[in-house]
Design a protein around this motif. Structure first.
Motif, mmCIF file in Angstrom:
data_model
loop_
_atom_site.group_PDB
_atom_site.id
_atom_site.type_symbol
_atom_site.label_atom_id
_atom_site.label_comp_id
_atom_site.label_asym_id
_atom_site.label_seq_id
_atom_site.Cartn_x
_atom_site.Cartn_y
_atom_site.Cartn_z
ATOM 1 N N HIS A 89 8.695 -15.508 9.400
ATOM 2 C CA HIS A 89 9.565 -14.716 10.226
ATOM 3 C C HIS A 89 9.030 -13.641 10.960
ATOM 4 C CE1 HIS A 89 14.073 -13.244 9.937
ATOM 5 N NE2 HIS A 89 13.418 -13.461 11.295
ATOM 6 N N HIS A 91 8.974 -10.775 14.021
ATOM 7 C CA HIS A 91 9.583 -10.184 15.249
ATOM 8 C C HIS A 91 8.492 -9.058 15.903
ATOM 9 C CE1 HIS A 91 14.250 -10.049 13.616
ATOM 10 N NE2 HIS A 91 13.368 -11.271 13.558
ATOM 11 N N HIS A 105 12.191 -12.531 18.336
ATOM 12 C CA HIS A 105 11.213 -13.375 17.440
ATOM 13 C C HIS A 105 9.918 -13.795 18.124
ATOM 14 C CE1 HIS A 105 15.195 -13.983 15.320
ATOM 15 N NE2 HIS A 105 14.460 -13.874 14.468
HETATM 16 FE FE FE Z 1 14.752 -12.620 12.734
#
Ligand code: FE
Length: 141
Positions: A89, A91, A105
């Motif tokens: 995950h 960013h 993202h």
């Molecule tokens: Fe996120």
């Protein structure tokens, strides 16, 4: 694809090779090192990136590709596991030539220059599970 060195405990300095795809290289690194949970931070430069925005109202994604030279001003993310696979995950904040910034993202990005990361292995397993009420794969804690 990448070079790395373990610097302390479960912490690694990772350099992704020029013209390599960042997200795929990171996933491969985590698989090869057996990292089932952890955190990632880094900086670098890319010539292409695909960013994703999640819209909670529709539980849908909008993806956008940017093809220009950009600085990775900040790459921040976590590592977990979902159905036996590494789950990243990520960013990112990308700086453009006029010093404005893009963010979202990180789905993919092609290194053009360098990509220098610190990966921390928490040394345990953290799983994700799909939460249909939110529309996201959330931590299963
Ligand atoms: Fe996120």
């Amino acid at each position: 694809m990448y070079r790395f060195r373990q610097v302390a405990g479960g912490r690694y300095v990772v350099s992704i090779g020029n013209h390599e795809e960042v997200v795929g290289a990171l996933a491969k690194f985590c698989e090869e090192m057996g990292i089932a949970s952890g955190s990632i931070s880094g900086i670098g430069a890319v010539s292409e990136a695909v960013l994703r925005f999640f819209e909670p109202r529709t539980k849908d994604y909008a993806d956008k590709r940017f093809s220009e030279q950009m600085e990775i001003a900040n790459l921040m993310g976590n590592i977990s596991s979902m159905q036996g696979n590494v789950y990243l995950h990520l960013h990112v904040t990308l700086g453009r030539s006029d010093c404005s910034a893009l963010a979202g993202h990180l789905l993919s990005a092609c290194v053009n220059g360098a990509c220098e990361l610190v990966v921390e292995d928490f040394g345990t397993k953290v799983e994700r599970v799909y939460d249909p009420s939110i529309g996201l794969n959330c931590y299963d804690l």
